[in-house]
Design a protein around this motif. Structure first.
Motif, PDB file in Angstrom:
ATOM      1  N   GLN A 126       0.845  -1.197   0.000  1.00 37.71           N
ATOM      2  CA  GLN A 126       0.000   0.000   0.000  1.00 37.71           C
ATOM      3  C   GLN A 126       0.880   1.247   0.000  1.00 37.71           C
ATOM      4  N   GLN A 127       0.402   2.279  -0.701  1.00 37.88           N
ATOM      5  CA  GLN A 127       1.084   3.575  -0.668  1.00 37.88           C
ATOM      6  C   GLN A 127       0.107   4.629  -0.188  1.00 37.88           C
ATOM      7  N   GLN A 135       7.795   7.526  -5.174  1.00 35.99           N
ATOM      8  CA  GLN A 135       7.939   8.283  -6.433  1.00 35.99           C
ATOM      9  C   GLN A 135       8.827   9.519  -6.250  1.00 35.99           C
ATOM     10  N   THR A 136       8.635  10.245  -5.144  1.00 35.18           N
ATOM     11  CA  THR A 136       9.342  11.529  -4.985  1.00 35.18           C
ATOM     12  C   THR A 136      10.499  11.450  -3.991  1.00 35.18           C
ATOM     13  N   ASN A 137      10.588  10.317  -3.258  1.00 35.50           N
ATOM     14  CA  ASN A 137      11.577  10.150  -2.174  1.00 35.50           C
ATOM     15  C   ASN A 137      11.365  11.126  -1.011  1.00 35.50           C
ATOM     16  N   GLU A 138      10.220  11.782  -0.965  1.00 36.49           N
ATOM     17  CA  GLU A 138       9.943  12.660   0.181  1.00 36.49           C
ATOM     18  C   GLU A 138       9.664  11.786   1.408  1.00 36.49           C
TER      19      GLU A 138
END
Ligand code: GAP
Length: 441
Positions: free
Chosen positions: A168-169, A295-298
């Motif tokens: 899950q994301q 996706q963004t590495n945040e």
């Protein structure tokens, strides 16, 4: 339809028909604990199934969990329950009655006179609502642990496990149904406030920037859910918590309230818990509770939008909503429970007009055909009118009568609980006819 004015008649029907019994009744009962009887357990299971379907099956981004009731004691330090999950309590020195200070009128607190007997009241002290017990066989080495007062913490501490295992994301949710325990000072109003109860909670993990929008989304989704279990929207309302009413964890909170016979009262809480819980558990466990967007590495600590419903309270609302004493054209009164078919404990009753002449066999055959599809009840004893009344009180939407004509025309009479109208349906079409009307959710 006239609404119930008190719980009295409902409590009596619940006992008479086997929905809810006082716990340990043969020993005089135990305060604020209840048992669900044969009809009650079916009703409650249907409520849980409807909630589970609505909160997990309906969404690709919500998964389930079943965490243990007993948790590491540090959980309750981190959550704030050991320090803050308490109510202000005063005792009467004479009659020993306990009161929650915040429910007593100001004059009583000034005069310090017991409202029951006039005796002197003690100073107020904080009373922790968690039940304590010991884990381990030896008293001296055993550690104190607690019966969980909410299911939510089992979800928070499993956040990293679910992220690691479920793919899950964010945004995603974790849903759970389970028992909770609170040593309430003033339990009561039947199953409204008990010391052992079941919660149906869902924690939705979101990016902090999206929390306000998700909060509104979940408010609307949760209020709409009650339609599917037969609670009219006009008997529901939102009540915002003021700044001084907010729980220690909440940034914003709304209750969904139901118009119970005791007045508008909380059915479910919807809370924006911000990052309070994950940050606390990170601090107390030393384990990271943050999330990295692949996706963004945040990397950030998610905010949590919580929907927290009481299963027993929902069941009580359904019972209140369904109850009617209906005066019929001939002046007689029937008590009928107008349950939505989705939650009705028995969906179909099969009633042979008489036991003889092959009707019993025909009716039992029909029951066997239907029992794998619906909860079916078979009854061959007593006058048909009496059997209908019993099924009205049980809230069974359809009664199927097998009569002498059935042997010739291969059809049965189906009686609708609410309108009491009767229609003739071919036996071969009965399953499909019932499925169209009963199978929801
Ligand atoms: N995790 C958040 C939480 O537990 P809560 O408002 O304390 O929030 C949520 O409880 C729901 O649990 C309530 O709306 C109510 O339906 C149910 N509940 C709480 N205490 C209860 C009790 N003593 N008896 C029955 N239901 C209770």
């Amino acid at each position: 339809m006239a609404r119930l004015e008190s719980f009295e008649k409902l409590v009596s029907l619940a006992k008479r028909r086997g929905f809810v019994f006082q716990s340990s009744e043969i020993y005089g009962g135990i305060n604020a604990c209840y048992d669900y009887g044969p009809l009650g357990v079916e009703l409650k299971r249907n409520v849980k199934q409807m909630w589970w379907n609505a909160m997990t099956r309906a969404y690709d981004n919500i998964v389930g969990l079943d965490a243990a009731i007993l948790m590491h004691p540090k959980v309750w330090e981190a959550s704030g329950h050991i320090a803050g999950f308490s109510d202000p309590l005063v005792d009467c020195k004479k009659c020993k009655t306990r009161f929650r200070e915040d429910t007593l009128p100001e004059e009583t607190m000034k005069s310090k006179e017991c409202p029951e007997c006039g005796g002197e009241l003690t100073e107020s002290r904080q009373f922790n609502l968690m039940f304590k017990t010991q884990m381990g066989a030896m008293e001296d080495t055993a550690s104190t642990i607690y019966l969980r007062p909410e299911t939510a913490q089992g979800i928070f501490v499993n956040f990293p496990n679910v992220v690691d295992t479920s793919r899950q994301q964010i945004p995603f949710g974790i849903a759970q149904i389970g028992k909770a325990f609170r040593n309430e000072i003033t339990p009561g109003n039947f199953i409204f406030r008990t010391r052992e109860f079941e919660q149906m909670e869902m924690q939705f993990f979101v990016h902090p920037d999206d929390a306000d929008e998700w909060f509104e989304t979940w408010k609307a989704r949760r209020k709409a859910f009650y339609d599917t279990i037969g609670i009219a929207q006009e008997n529901l309302r939102f009540e915002a918590h003021g700044p001084d009413e907010l729980a220690h964890y909440a940034r914003a909170a709304f209750d969904i309230e139901y118009k119970f016979p005791i007045g508008w009262s909380e059915l479910e809480g919807i809370h924006n818990r911000a990052d309070f819980d994950l940050k606390q558990h990170e601090e107390f466990s030393g384990k990271s509770m943050s999330y990295m967007n692949p996706q963004t590495n945040e990397r950030y600590t998610p905010f949590i939008i919580e929907t927290s419903a009481g299963c027993d309270r929902t069941t009580l609302a359904i019972l209140c909503e369904a109850y009617e004493e209906e005066t019929l054209e001939d002046g007689s009164v029937r008590t009928v429970m107008h349950f939505h078919p989705s939650v009705a404990p028995i969906k179909v009753a099969i009633l042979p007009l008489v036991k003889k002449g092959g009707l019993r066999e025909l009716a039992q055959d029909l029951k066997d055909q239907l029992k794998n599809h619906f909860n079916v009840f078979y009854d061959e004893k007593g006058a048909i009118g009496r059997r209908y009344r019993r099924m009205d009180e049980a809230g069974t939407p359809y009664c199927v009568t097998v009569d002498f004509d059935s042997k010739d025309d291969n059809a049965v009479t189906v009686r609708d609980r609410d309108s009491m109208e009767q229609v003739r349906i071919p036996m071969a079409e009965l399953k499909a006819w019932l499925t169209a009307r009963i199978s929801v959710g």
